[in-house]
Every structure is written in C-alpha cells, then in structure tokens.
Design a protein around this motif. Structure first.
Motif, short mmCIF file in Angstrom:
data_model
loop_
_atom_site.label_atom_id
_atom_site.label_comp_id
_atom_site.label_asym_id
_atom_site.label_seq_id
_atom_site.Cartn_x
_atom_site.Cartn_y
_atom_site.Cartn_z
N GLY A 47 0.99 -1.18 0.00
CA GLY A 47 -0.01 -0.11 0.12
C GLY A 47 0.91 1.26 0.17
N ALA A 48 1.84 0.97 0.92
CA ALA A 48 2.88 2.32 0.89
C ALA A 48 3.32 2.65 -0.50
N ILE A 49 3.83 1.48 -1.22
CA ILE A 49 4.64 1.46 -2.42
C ILE A 49 3.71 2.11 -3.54
N VAL A 50 2.53 1.46 -3.44
CA VAL A 50 1.47 2.18 -4.56
C VAL A 50 1.10 3.53 -4.25
N ALA A 51 1.06 3.89 -3.02
CA ALA A 51 0.62 5.37 -2.80
C ALA A 51 1.92 6.27 -3.07
N LEU A 52 3.20 6.20 -2.90
CA LEU A 52 4.17 6.89 -3.18
C LEU A 52 4.99 6.64 -4.22
N GLY A 53 4.98 5.24 -4.97
CA GLY A 53 5.79 4.89 -5.99
C GLY A 53 5.56 6.20 -7.14
N PRO A 54 4.40 6.54 -7.78
CA PRO A 54 4.58 7.52 -8.70
C PRO A 54 5.21 9.03 -8.34
N ILE A 55 5.01 9.13 -7.10
CA ILE A 55 5.19 10.58 -6.56
C ILE A 55 6.77 10.29 -6.55
N ALA A 56 7.29 9.51 -5.82
CA ALA A 56 8.86 9.35 -5.67
C ALA A 56 9.51 9.19 -7.13
N VAL A 57 9.19 8.55 -7.94
CA VAL A 57 9.64 8.58 -9.38
C VAL A 57 9.66 10.04 -10.11
N GLY A 58 8.59 10.88 -9.73
CA GLY A 58 8.57 12.17 -10.23
C GLY A 58 9.45 13.01 -9.54
N LEU A 59 9.77 13.03 -8.24
CA LEU A 59 10.50 13.78 -7.49
C LEU A 59 11.80 13.46 -7.81
N ALA A 60 12.29 12.13 -7.99
CA ALA A 60 13.58 11.76 -8.36
C ALA A 60 13.94 12.20 -9.77
N GLN A 61 13.08 12.42 -10.59
CA GLN A 61 13.49 12.97 -11.89
C GLN A 61 13.74 14.16 -12.10
N GLU A 62 12.76 15.04 -11.37
CA GLU A 62 12.85 16.38 -11.09
C GLU A 62 14.07 16.90 -10.28
N GLY A 63 14.64 16.11 -9.42
CA GLY A 63 15.65 16.56 -8.67
C GLY A 63 16.87 16.26 -9.22
N HIS A 64 16.84 15.25 -10.34
CA HIS A 64 18.01 14.63 -10.86
C HIS A 64 18.92 13.87 -9.88
N LEU A 65 17.98 13.10 -9.13
CA LEU A 65 18.63 12.09 -8.36
C LEU A 65 18.67 10.90 -8.66
N SER A 66 19.29 9.75 -8.17
CA SER A 66 19.33 8.54 -8.75
C SER A 66 18.02 7.92 -8.29
N LEU A 67 17.29 7.40 -9.62
CA LEU A 67 16.15 6.71 -9.37
C LEU A 67 16.14 5.60 -8.52
N ALA A 68 17.08 4.55 -8.80
CA ALA A 68 17.27 3.34 -7.99
C ALA A 68 17.43 3.71 -6.62
N LEU A 69 18.34 4.96 -6.08
CA LEU A 69 18.50 5.03 -4.70
C LEU A 69 17.07 5.46 -4.13
N VAL A 70 16.31 6.42 -4.90
CA VAL A 70 15.09 6.66 -4.40
C VAL A 70 14.11 5.63 -4.10
N LEU A 71 14.04 4.63 -5.07
CA LEU A 71 13.02 3.51 -5.36
C LEU A 71 13.69 2.65 -3.86
N ALA A 72 15.03 2.35 -3.81
CA ALA A 72 15.34 1.69 -2.72
C ALA A 72 14.95 2.18 -1.12
N ALA A 73 14.99 3.67 -1.14
CA ALA A 73 14.68 4.48 0.01
C ALA A 73 13.15 3.82 0.04
N LEU A 74 12.43 4.06 -0.92
CA LEU A 74 10.80 3.67 -0.57
C LEU A 74 10.59 2.30 -0.21
N MET A 75 11.25 1.48 -0.79
CA MET A 75 11.07 0.07 -0.38
C MET A 75 11.69 -0.28 0.86
N GLY A 76 12.77 0.45 1.43
CA GLY A 76 13.35 0.15 2.86
C GLY A 76 12.32 0.92 3.89
#
Length: 445
Positions: free
Chosen positions: A139-168
């Motif tokens: 539920g947390a991944i579904v709720a935050l997943g699209p937002i996390a991807v968008g924020l990572a791309q806008e901030g030019h941050l490692s997408l893998a790092l952000v997704l791993a943070a979300l998973m953790g």
C-alpha cells in the motif's frame, strides 16, 4: 494447535506441505517464464493450500471422519481464529481510513514539508510512516511510487536510490505495524502480545532505520534541488493512524484498538460527508473482503499444519535441525533461516510465517527461546527477503513505476535498510547482553 503428545518423526508427513509449496512455486515460475506479469500472484494461495489439504487426506492413514476432525481442529485453533478476526478488523480499518482520505492526506502532508535537499531520506521516512499506519508495504509503495519517481526525475537524483529508499521505508512499517498481516501472523503463531513484539522489534529496527537515514542524507542529496510544492491536506484525517499506534503502544487490547480506529475513521468520514452510514457499512465490508485471501489461507494452513504435526512432520523437522542447534542463539538463527527459505519459495512473507509458525514455536519451547523473540525473528527475516526477491509483489510493483529507467540489480545495490536490519538482528541474537537488556524492559512471561 500444539499437539501435546510427542509424535514419532515421519518425513512422509511433510508431503502435503511439499505439494502446497510446489504447486504455488511451480505455477509462479511457469507463469513468469511464460511472460505473465505478476506470475507468482496469479494462483491464489488458498487454492494451492486446498490442494495440499487434499494431499493430506489422500496420503495420511486413518478414517475419513478422523481426518476431518483433525483438519477442523486445526482450523478452529484459538490462535488461528484470533488471527483471522484481527485480519478482518485490520482490513476494515485500512479501507475505511483510505476511503475518508487518510492515505492521501498523509502523503500530501509529507510531500509538503520534505525539504528538497533531503528528498531520499524524506521518501524513506514517509514510506515508513505510511506503511506503519496502514499496515502494508504494498500500500505504501502504491501510494508513493509515482510521486517518488517524479521527484527523483525532477531533482536529478538516482532513481534506483529513491526507489530503494521507498522499499526500505515500506518494509520498516510492514515489519513494525500492529495491523500488518506479518505482525498478526508472527504474534498469533507464537502466542505473544503485539506490544511486546513491537518493543523488541523497535530496538532492532530503529537503529537500522536511523543509520539508513544518515546514509541517505549523505548520499541522497540531489545536485539540483527543486522548490517544495505545497499540497492540500487535512491534518485531522491523519489522526486515526496516530491514534491506533498510540493505543497499541499503551498495551490496549488489539481488538479494541482496531475497533476504535474504525470508529474514529468512520466518524471523520461521516462528518466530512465522504460517505453515509450505509456506504460506511459497505466500506467496512470491503475491508473484510480485502482480507479474504489471507483469511482463507490462514484457516486452511492451520488445519493442514495440525494434520502434518499429528502425523509427525513437525517432529521430523525439529529432529533434523537439532544437530545444528546448540542453544537458544542457534535456534533463533535456525528460525530465521527457515522463514527466509520459505519466503524465497512462496514469495509472500505472511504465508511464510503461517507455514513455519508452528515449527518455530516448538523449536522455541524446546531450546528455551523467548517466544516474543521468535515472533520478531520470524517477522524481520520474512520482511527482509520479501523486499529483496525480484519476483515479490513489492519489487514488481516498485519496478513497474520506473519501467525501462532502472533495473532490479540497480535497486538492490541501494537496499541499505534491509541489509542493516539483518545485521542488527544478528547482533541482537548473538550479543546476549543486548537481548537481556531489552527483555528486562518487558513484563515477564
């Protein structure tokens, strides 16, 4: 569910469990290799469990009437039924709270106040809170997943790092939440109080999460931070989650905690005109229905486990692992290895706990392991591996948001929380002074 008489060990008694896991795992692999998305989740677990029960009826000796009696005795075990009722109430709380806008309010609250330079750490913290509140990593991944991807791309941050943070963060909450099905399964199969398990678990998970946050603060800052955007939210809609958590920590009966949470979420929803009394009842029933699969699976595996136990299957497993166990510490390691292997097989941490719960309880009793600790070990290691396997629901959903932009191996390299959680758990197991200090803070059993 415990069989009071010591059974003669028999390997053949495990055949029905083998049939259950083999069909569940085999179907998943076949569908995945055939290109079916979410192949491991196409065959409902209760169907595979029902086939395992049928195998037990076919292989085990005795009259049909006696087999039915044993099966229904296992299904009707107090811990199994308690677990099933808690599932229903947890499902109702999650669905009613979401229907009145609780999840959206919590997500928007976090997004509004996360400083852009702390994006990765903020995603971890938000994911942890949401998963802790709603009791599900998915539920947390579904709720935050699209937002996390968008924020990572806008901030030019490692997408893998952000997704791993979300998973953790999602696995942190799933592991600790009192309404998580893994917590319910681990505490009920070990017959311990949720708040005791939570407190021990927190002493292990909190250091791992703090260290993860520090690593994310150091390595997760975007080179070009984007301005924080304000999102609308109503703070009152986040209160049911906080209320439920506080009641649980105070040691209030879990049934009363969940019922109070449903009443508070329902009251807010009625006041805000999100639903009527009739639609509130419908949302409650939707919550019940959302737990149908795990409810049936727990019921069927409870009956199957009793039959296997009576036939000597559990005794056979214990007799085999005794050679590797020298005391309580190695027994806890054995429990961790057992639930981890089963989770790798069935790709579902709750199912893994339900399958090995009775075995773990008997190992704990035999080798002097505090059952509150065995509940923690079961929950932690099932969550660690569930968040690591590429065919688990959490990872499949997470990667679906990134599509071709990032792969499984890239994300795994940043799954710091899972690794640290495993390390801190092993430190807890082998450092006797640490575990004794934690247990002293709990009421004696």
């Amino acid at each position: 569910m415990t069989n009071e008489l010591e059974n003669t060990p028999h390997f053949h008694a495990l055949i029905p469990f083998g049939v259950f896991i083999g069909i569940y795992l085999g179907t998943g692999f076949y569908l995945e290799l055939s290109g079916v998305k979410m192949g491991f989740y196409q065959l409902p677990g209760p169907v595979a469990a029902a086939i395992g029960v049928a195998a037990a009826f076919a292989f085990f000796k005795g009259s049909l009437e006696q087999k039915f009696h044993d099966f229904l005795t296992g299904c009707g075990d107090k811990n199994i039924m308690t677990m099933c009722v808690i599932y229903l109430l947890a499902g109702a709380f999650a669905v009613v709270s979401k229907a009145m806008g609780g999840v959206d309010a919590t997500v928007n609250l976090g997004i509004t106040y996360i400083p852009p330079q702390y994006l990765a750490a903020g995603i971890f913290a938000m994911s942890a809170f949401i998963s802790l509140a709603i009791g599900t990593s998915v539920g947390a991944i579904v709720a935050l997943g699209p937002i996390a991807v968008g924020l990572a791309q806008e901030g030019h941050l490692s997408l893998a790092l952000v997704l791993a943070a979300l998973m953790g963060g999602a696995m942190f909450g799933d592991n600790l939440s009192i309404i998580s099905d893994t917590t319910i399964a681990s505490t009920r199969t070990q017959d311990v109080n949720m708040q005791d398990k939570f407190k021990i678990n927190l002493y292990i998970a909190l250091p791992a999460s703090v260290l993860t946050l520090i690593l994310l603060l150091i390595w997760g800052q975007p080179p070009h931070p984007t301005p924080v955007q304000a999102h609308s939210y109503e703070f009152v809609k986040t209160l049911p989650y906080v209320f439920v958590l506080l009641l649980a920590l105070m040691g209030v009966n879990v049934f009363l905690v969940l019922f109070s949470g449903i009443a508070l979420s329902g009251g807010i929803g009625l006041y805000e005109n999100h639903f009527t009394w009739l639609s509130l009842g419908q949302e409650v029933y939707k919550g019940f229905s959302s737990m149908q699969e795990i409810f049936l699976l727990s019921l069927l595996t409870g009956g199957l486990a009793y039959m296997v136990d009576k036939e000597g299957g559990v005794t056979w497993i214990i007799s085999k692992i005794e050679g590797y166990i020298r005391g309580a510490k190695s027994a806890k390691v054995g429990i961790a290895a057992l639930v981890s292997l089963v989770d790798l097989a069935v790709a579902n941490n709750t199912v893994a706990i339900v399958i090995v719960g009775e075995i773990s309880k008997k190992v704990s009793l035999k080798f002097g392991v505090d059952r509150r600790e065995s509940a923690v070990v079961l929950d932690i290691f099932s969550c660690i591996f569930q968040g690591l396997i590429p065919y688990g629901a959490q990872m499949l959903i997470l990667l679906s948001f990134a599509k071709e932009h990032v792969g499984f191996l890239e994300v795994v390299g940043f799954l710091w929380y899972q690794g640290l959680l495993g390390v801190f758990t092993l430190v807890y197991i082998f450092w006797g002074g640490y575990s004794r200090a934690v247990l002293k803070r709990l009421p004696p059993r």
